[in-house]
Structures are given as C-alpha cells and as structure tokens.
Scaffold this motif. Structure first.
Motif, PDB file in Angstrom:
ATOM      1  N   ASN A  23      42.203  44.911  43.387  1.00 46.82           N
ATOM      2  CA  ASN A  23      42.751  45.919  42.490  1.00 46.82           C
ATOM      3  C   ASN A  23      43.441  45.206  41.339  1.00 46.82           C
ATOM      4  OD1 ASN A  23      41.974  48.093  44.118  1.00 46.82           O
ATOM      5  ND2 ASN A  23      43.859  47.987  45.308  1.00 46.82           N
ATOM      6  N   VAL A  24      43.241  45.708  40.126  1.00 46.11           N
ATOM      7  CA  VAL A  24      43.884  45.148  38.941  1.00 46.11           C
ATOM      8  C   VAL A  24      44.478  46.304  38.154  1.00 46.11           C
ATOM      9  CG1 VAL A  24      43.536  43.851  36.803  1.00 46.11           C
ATOM     10  CG2 VAL A  24      42.195  43.290  38.803  1.00 46.11           C
ATOM     11  N   SER A  25      45.681  46.121  37.689  1.00 42.90           N
ATOM     12  CA  SER A  25      46.325  47.148  36.875  1.00 42.90           C
ATOM     13  C   SER A  25      45.520  47.381  35.601  1.00 42.90           C
ATOM     14  CB  SER A  25      47.747  46.706  36.517  1.00 42.90           C
ATOM     15  OG  SER A  25      48.320  47.592  35.599  1.00 42.90           O
ATOM     16  N   ALA A  26      45.389  48.638  35.226  1.00 45.53           N
ATOM     17  CA  ALA A  26      44.659  48.983  33.998  1.00 45.53           C
ATOM     18  C   ALA A  26      45.308  48.359  32.770  1.00 45.53           C
ATOM     19  CB  ALA A  26      44.588  50.498  33.843  1.00 45.53           C
ATOM     20  N   SER A  27      46.590  48.122  32.834  1.00 44.00           N
ATOM     21  CA  SER A  27      47.288  47.541  31.687  1.00 44.00           C
ATOM     22  C   SER A  27      47.193  46.017  31.640  1.00 44.00           C
ATOM     23  CB  SER A  27      48.758  47.960  31.699  1.00 44.00           C
ATOM     24  OG  SER A  27      49.408  47.437  32.844  1.00 44.00           O
ATOM     25  N   ASN A  28      46.669  45.397  32.699  1.00 43.11           N
ATOM     26  CA  ASN A  28      46.573  43.935  32.747  1.00 43.11           C
ATOM     27  C   ASN A  28      45.210  43.490  32.212  1.00 43.11           C
ATOM     28  OD1 ASN A  28      46.691  41.218  33.299  1.00 43.11           O
ATOM     29  ND2 ASN A  28      47.563  41.493  35.346  1.00 43.11           N
ATOM     30  N   GLU A  29      45.077  43.553  30.908  1.00 45.62           N
ATOM     31  CA  GLU A  29      43.803  43.227  30.266  1.00 45.62           C
ATOM     32  C   GLU A  29      43.431  41.754  30.407  1.00 45.62           C
ATOM     33  OE1 GLU A  29      43.985  44.765  26.300  1.00 45.62           O
ATOM     34  OE2 GLU A  29      44.291  46.819  27.007  1.00 45.62           O
ATOM     35  N   VAL A  30      44.428  40.885  30.461  1.00 39.48           N
ATOM     36  CA  VAL A  30      44.161  39.448  30.630  1.00 39.48           C
ATOM     37  C   VAL A  30      43.494  39.197  31.983  1.00 39.48           C
ATOM     38  CG1 VAL A  30      45.222  37.168  30.842  1.00 39.48           C
ATOM     39  CG2 VAL A  30      45.993  38.743  29.056  1.00 39.48           C
ATOM     40  N   ALA A  31      44.031  39.798  33.032  1.00 37.62           N
ATOM     41  CA  ALA A  31      43.445  39.625  34.370  1.00 37.62           C
ATOM     42  C   ALA A  31      42.049  40.233  34.427  1.00 37.62           C
ATOM     43  CB  ALA A  31      44.338  40.257  35.426  1.00 37.62           C
ATOM     44  N   GLN A  32      41.880  41.404  33.834  1.00 35.45           N
ATOM     45  CA  GLN A  32      40.556  42.033  33.830  1.00 35.45           C
ATOM     46  C   GLN A  32      39.528  41.133  33.149  1.00 35.45           C
ATOM     47  OE1 GLN A  32      40.399  46.198  32.651  1.00 35.45           O
ATOM     48  NE2 GLN A  32      42.592  46.352  33.106  1.00 35.45           N
ATOM     49  N   ALA A  33      39.905  40.548  32.015  1.00 34.65           N
ATOM     50  CA  ALA A  33      38.984  39.656  31.305  1.00 34.65           C
ATOM     51  C   ALA A  33      38.654  38.431  32.158  1.00 34.65           C
ATOM     52  CB  ALA A  33      39.584  39.232  29.965  1.00 34.65           C
ATOM     53  N   PHE A  34      39.653  37.881  32.842  1.00 36.76           N
ATOM     54  CA  PHE A  34      39.429  36.726  33.710  1.00 36.76           C
ATOM     55  C   PHE A  34      38.422  37.076  34.808  1.00 36.76           C
ATOM     56  CE2 PHE A  34      40.370  34.566  37.712  1.00 36.76           C
ATOM     57  CZ  PHE A  34      40.110  33.250  37.343  1.00 36.76           C
ATOM     58  N   TYR A  35      38.640  38.191  35.486  1.00 34.73           N
ATOM     59  CA  TYR A  35      37.743  38.560  36.585  1.00 34.73           C
ATOM     60  C   TYR A  35      36.337  38.866  36.079  1.00 34.73           C
ATOM     61  CZ  TYR A  35      41.843  38.578  39.564  1.00 34.73           C
ATOM     62  OH  TYR A  35      42.960  38.207  40.257  1.00 34.73           O
ATOM     63  N   ARG A  36      36.221  39.414  34.899  1.00 34.27           N
ATOM     64  CA  ARG A  36      34.877  39.615  34.317  1.00 34.27           C
ATOM     65  C   ARG A  36      34.197  38.267  34.084  1.00 34.27           C
ATOM     66  NH1 ARG A  36      37.468  43.858  31.258  1.00 34.27           N
ATOM     67  NH2 ARG A  36      36.740  45.856  32.044  1.00 34.27           N
ATOM     68  N   ARG A  37      34.945  37.283  33.568  1.00 34.42           N
ATOM     69  CA  ARG A  37      34.378  35.943  33.373  1.00 34.42           C
ATOM     70  C   ARG A  37      33.939  35.333  34.703  1.00 34.42           C
ATOM     71  NH1 ARG A  37      38.783  35.343  30.006  1.00 34.42           N
ATOM     72  NH2 ARG A  37      39.805  33.877  31.409  1.00 34.42           N
ATOM     73  N   MET A  38      34.600  35.723  35.778  1.00 35.18           N
ATOM     74  CA  MET A  38      34.246  35.223  37.109  1.00 35.18           C
ATOM     75  C   MET A  38      33.072  35.993  37.708  1.00 35.18           C
ATOM     76  SD  MET A  38      36.238  32.665  37.564  1.00 35.18           S
ATOM     77  CE  MET A  38      36.065  32.420  35.809  1.00 35.18           C
ATOM     78  N   GLY A  39      32.579  37.004  36.980  1.00 35.79           N
ATOM     79  CA  GLY A  39      31.392  37.729  37.437  1.00 35.79           C
ATOM     80  C   GLY A  39      31.666  39.055  38.119  1.00 35.79           C
ATOM     81  N   LEU A  40      32.920  39.464  38.191  1.00 30.71           N
ATOM     82  CA  LEU A  40      33.233  40.755  38.802  1.00 30.71           C
ATOM     83  C   LEU A  40      33.111  41.858  37.762  1.00 30.71           C
ATOM     84  CD1 LEU A  40      36.342  39.838  40.985  1.00 30.71           C
ATOM     85  CD2 LEU A  40      33.931  39.739  41.583  1.00 30.71           C
ATOM     86  N   ALA A  41      32.884  43.061  38.248  1.00 31.41           N
ATOM     87  CA  ALA A  41      32.743  44.221  37.370  1.00 31.41           C
ATOM     88  C   ALA A  41      33.557  45.374  37.936  1.00 31.41           C
ATOM     89  CB  ALA A  41      31.270  44.620  37.254  1.00 31.41           C
ATOM     90  N   PRO A  42      34.107  46.219  37.063  1.00 34.52           N
ATOM     91  CA  PRO A  42      34.870  47.375  37.555  1.00 34.52           C
ATOM     92  C   PRO A  42      33.974  48.316  38.349  1.00 34.52           C
ATOM     93  CG  PRO A  42      35.180  47.065  35.187  1.00 34.52           C
ATOM     94  CD  PRO A  42      34.099  46.128  35.607  1.00 34.52           C
TER      95      PRO A  42
END
Length: 95
Positions: free
Chosen positions: A70-89
């Motif tokens: 789970n990632v906070s919707a407001s934590n855009e830095v973490a979301q971008a990191f996890y996308r770079r790691m290959g994860l998707a919402p």
C-alpha cells in the motif's frame, strides 16, 4: 540494509501470505511489503533499487507469485519508485 561504516540506511519488511487454500485466488503465495524505506540523506544513490532487487530475488526463492504493498496517494515519490521497479497500481482506496 547497511551502508558505509555499518550504518543502517534502509529497511524492508515483508509478510508472506499463503493463499493456496483459497480456491478463487489467482496466486499461491503473496509477499506484502509492510515497510520499505531508505534514509532521506542516502536516497538517489541506488540503495533503494538494490534493496528492492534483493527483496524480489528473495521473494522468488520463497516461491512468491505476487508482490503487493500500500502506498499513500499523496506519496508521489514512492509511487514513482515502485513504478520504476515494475509495479503497477491495482486499486485506489479512499477514506
């Protein structure tokens, strides 16, 4: 994760959930990331990527079919990191 001078600079905690007894589950085993982070001063140096890659390798050895968190919707830095790691919402939760 230890960095220079054996200083703790990152953390990763994972809970493995066995879903093999649930007939409707598409996955047998899921790894749920309960904690993941790198000290702010040490970010953008590859430690997060190395830590995530190590966790992914370990998960594979544990025969995990899915990595989730789970990632906070407001934590855009973490979301971008996890996308770079290959994860998707997969879903959005609203309170």
């Amino acid at each position: 994760m230890l960095g220079r001078d054996d200083q703790l600079i990152g953390i990763n905690a994972v809970r493995i959930v066995d879903l093999s007894e649930h007939p409707r589950s598409r996955y047998r085993r899921m790894a749920f990331i309960t904690a993941f982070g790198v000290e702010e001063i040490e970010r953008r140096r590859g430690y997060g990527t190395a830590l995530f890659d190590h966790m992914r390798k370990w998960s594979s050895e544990e025969e995990v079919d899915l990595i989730s968190l789970n990632v906070s919707a407001s934590n855009e830095v973490a979301q971008a990191f996890y996308r770079r790691m290959g994860l998707a919402p997969r879903s959005v939760q609203m309170d």
